[in-house]
Design a protein around this motif. Structure first.
Motif, mmCIF file in Angstrom:
data_model
loop_
_atom_site.group_PDB
_atom_site.id
_atom_site.type_symbol
_atom_site.label_atom_id
_atom_site.label_comp_id
_atom_site.label_asym_id
_atom_site.label_seq_id
_atom_site.Cartn_x
_atom_site.Cartn_y
_atom_site.Cartn_z
ATOM 1 N N TYR A 1 0.813 -1.322 -0.063
ATOM 2 C CA TYR A 1 -0.124 0.059 0.119
ATOM 3 C C TYR A 1 0.999 1.373 -0.081
ATOM 4 N N ARG A 2 0.403 2.203 -0.605
ATOM 5 C CA ARG A 2 0.966 3.673 -0.799
ATOM 6 C C ARG A 2 1.080 4.132 0.827
ATOM 7 N N GLU A 3 1.706 5.323 1.090
ATOM 8 C CA GLU A 3 1.873 5.872 2.121
ATOM 9 C C GLU A 3 0.678 6.235 2.866
ATOM 10 N N ASP A 4 -0.631 6.458 2.185
ATOM 11 C CA ASP A 4 -1.731 6.746 2.593
ATOM 12 C C ASP A 4 -2.608 5.411 3.484
ATOM 13 N N GLY A 5 -1.953 4.196 3.153
ATOM 14 C CA GLY A 5 -2.382 2.935 3.589
ATOM 15 C C GLY A 5 -3.685 2.712 3.166
ATOM 16 N N VAL A 6 -4.050 3.320 2.168
ATOM 17 C CA VAL A 6 -5.459 2.914 1.476
ATOM 18 C C VAL A 6 -5.220 2.302 -0.099
#
Length: 171
Positions: free
Chosen positions: A150-155
């Motif tokens: 997952y990207r840094e946004d966690g989504v």
């Protein structure tokens, strides 16, 4: 439409619907996924049912599930590895791809692949605990293992596919 398949197993892995495709470490294709809502609602008219003419419905509840589009659309199957197991798998997978590359493109291309593979695998192992692992629908032995994080946004999910292990088929 272009379907990208595993060169070894023939399993469908992704399509050009998920562009842009980015090359990472000169070894992986990266594509970004999205969370989608999938309903299990059945269109009763499509199966000859007529709720108004029958005595009440069965009262089934329609569910909506959140899925990741790449996994859902291409029927990828989750699998798991510990670090040592993944290293054993990827070593064997690279060996098989090396043979195919040498047959198809020659020794120079195979040597280049070997160098890029070392860099790519090192990058995966640096953050091993973050990765989730998937295989094609048939879960064929020796087929590509798809990596998801997952990207840094966690989504927002993204996937890595070994680019030399892919064949493209135009439909």
């Amino acid at each position: 439409m272009i379907i990208y398949r595993c060169k070894i197993s023939g399993d469908e892995l992704f399509s050009d619907a998920f562009e842009p495709m980015i090359v990472k470490e000169d070894f992986f294709y990266e594509i970004e996924g999205k969370n989608i809502s999938v309903s299990n609602k059945i269109d009763e008219s499509a199966i000859g049912a007529n709720a108004s003419a029958e005595e009440g419905g069965e009262g089934t509840e329609d569910l909506v599930e959140t899925k990741i589009n790449v996994i859902y659309s291409h029927k990828l199957q989750e699998t798991s590895f510990d670090k040592k197991g993944y290293q054993t798998f990827i070593k064997e997978y690279i060996k098989v791809l090396l043979t195919k590359i040498e047959e198809e493109k020659g020794k120079e291309a195979a040597d280049d692949f070997k160098k890029r593979a070392a860099t790519g695998v090192k990058k995966v192992l640096e953050n091993f605990k973050n990765w989730q692992f998937f295989q094609g629908e048939n879960m064929a032995d020796g087929g590509m293992i798809v990596l998801m994080d997952y990207r840094e946004d966690g989504v927002t999910p993204y996937f890595w596919f070994v680019k030399d292990g892919i064949i493209a088929e135009k439909y």
